[in-house]
Design an enzyme around this catalytic site. Sequence first.
Site, PDB file in Angstrom:
ATOM      1  N   ARG A 187       0.830  -1.216   0.000  1.00 20.10           N
ATOM      2  CA  ARG A 187       0.000   0.000   0.000  1.00 20.10           C
ATOM      3  C   ARG A 187       0.865   1.268   0.000  1.00 20.10           C
ATOM      4  O   ARG A 187       0.527   2.268   0.629  1.00 20.10           O
ATOM      5  CB  ARG A 187      -0.948   0.038   1.203  1.00 20.10           C
ATOM      6  N   SER A 196     -10.747  -0.425   2.400  1.00 22.29           N
ATOM      7  CA  SER A 196     -10.077  -0.620   3.691  1.00 22.29           C
ATOM      8  C   SER A 196      -9.621   0.728   4.196  1.00 22.29           C
ATOM      9  O   SER A 196      -8.883   1.426   3.500  1.00 22.29           O
ATOM     10  CB  SER A 196      -8.848  -1.506   3.535  1.00 22.29           C
ATOM     11  N   GLU A 219      -5.240   4.129   5.783  1.00 23.95           N
ATOM     12  CA  GLU A 219      -4.702   3.894   4.450  1.00 23.95           C
ATOM     13  C   GLU A 219      -4.909   5.093   3.521  1.00 23.95           C
ATOM     14  O   GLU A 219      -4.011   5.414   2.734  1.00 23.95           O
ATOM     15  CB  GLU A 219      -5.364   2.649   3.874  1.00 23.95           C
TER      16      GLU A 219
END
Length: 336
Positions: A163, A236, A332
Site C-alpha cells: 500500500r 479498507s 490507508e
Amino acid sequence: MIESDVDLSARNTLRLTARASRYVAVHDPAELSGLCADPELAALPWHVLGGGSNLVLPDVVDGLTLQVEIKGRRLVGEDEHAVYVAAGGGEPWHDFVMWTLAQGWGGLENLALIPGCVGAAPVQNIGAYGVEVKDTLFELSAYRLDGGAKRVFSSADCRFAYRDSVFKQEEAGRWLIAEVVFRLPKRPDLHTNYGDIDAELVNAGLPRTPAGVAQAVINVRQRKLPDPAVIGNAGSFFKNPVVPAAQRDALVAQHPQLVSYLMPGEHYKLAAGWLIEQAGWKGRRLGPVGMYEKQALVLVNHGGAQRADVAALTAAVQADVMARFGVQIEPEPVWW
Ligand code: EPU
C-alpha cells in the site's frame, strides 16, 4: 475551463462534504503546460483528483484541484512472453481490468472491482487476493505539477511496497500520472489460494481462467464490501499493521484467535479488521460515521459526514486497538 467553489461530495467515494476553491478537468497532458504557465495558478497549491476513492477531503480544498480525465487504452507492444497495454490515468480501474480480460489478456483479474482510476492505482500500489498492481506495472508517464515536465517512471523507480510507493513518500503531491503501461503475461499464473477465491470458483461453478477468477473476486467483494454508490466508503480504511515476530507471538499467547500472515524478514502482518472487531468497533457508529457491519476495516459514511467526523472515529478506533493489543494502526487513505 477553471471553475470556482465546486462541490466535491460526489467526487470522493467517502462522500464527505467538501468544496474545491478552484477546479479544472484535465483531458490531455498538453493542457497542463498552459496551466503551469499561468502565474496566478502556479502560485496556488495543486491537488490531483482521480476517482476520489482513497481520500479524506477537508471541508474546503484550497488552491487548484485537477480532475484527471485522461482516457484511452491500447496495445503498445508485444513480445514472446507478454503484451504491453497502456491506459490513460483517468480510465476507471475496473472497466480497464474487464477490458483487458475481454481482449484475452490475464494478469489483473484479482484486482477486479477495486474503485478508483488507473492513475491512482500505482500511488498506493492497490492490491487484493494476493496480487498487487506492482506485479504487472511496467512503467508510467507522469507530469510535474510545477512546470509540467514529463518523466517516465519504471516499476523500480516507483519503489512499491505494501500500500505504498514513491508517490506517497518523497514524490507525494508532485506529479500527475497521465498514463500507465502494464506488462500482461501471455500465460498468466492464476492466484486463487488467497481468501475465499478457490472456494468461490468451486461454489459458483466458475472456470479456472482469468475471467473466471475475476468473476469470483467480484462475487466475494460484493458480498463483503459496501458499494460506494450506495454507502460512502474508501475501501479498507486502515492498513494491516506489520509487527516483529516476537510481538506477534506474545499477542497469540494472549489471543489465540489472532489472524496474522508471515512476511519476509521475521515479521507478521496482522488483520486489522480482526483487531478492530475485537476492540468492539464492528458495526459501531460515532456520529455520522462508523465501521462497516460486515467488514470492520471499512469506514462508512452514514450521511452528511465531514473530515472532522472521520478524524474523530479514526482516533477512537486507534486508541481502542492500542489499549487492547498495544498495536498502532494507521489509516490507508491520503488526507488532503
Ligand atoms: N476479519 C475479521 N473481522 C472483520 C474483518 C476481517 O475478523 O471485520 C478477519 C477475516 O476473517 C480474515 C482477516 O481478518 O481472517 C482478513 O480479512 P480479509 O480477507 O477480508 O482481508 P483484509 O485484510 O481485511 C485486505 C485488503 C483489501 C483486500 C482484501 C482481500 C488491506 C488494508 N486490505 O483486506 O483491500 O480486498 O485483503 O485481498 O490490505 C482496500 O485496500 O481498499 C481493500 C479492500
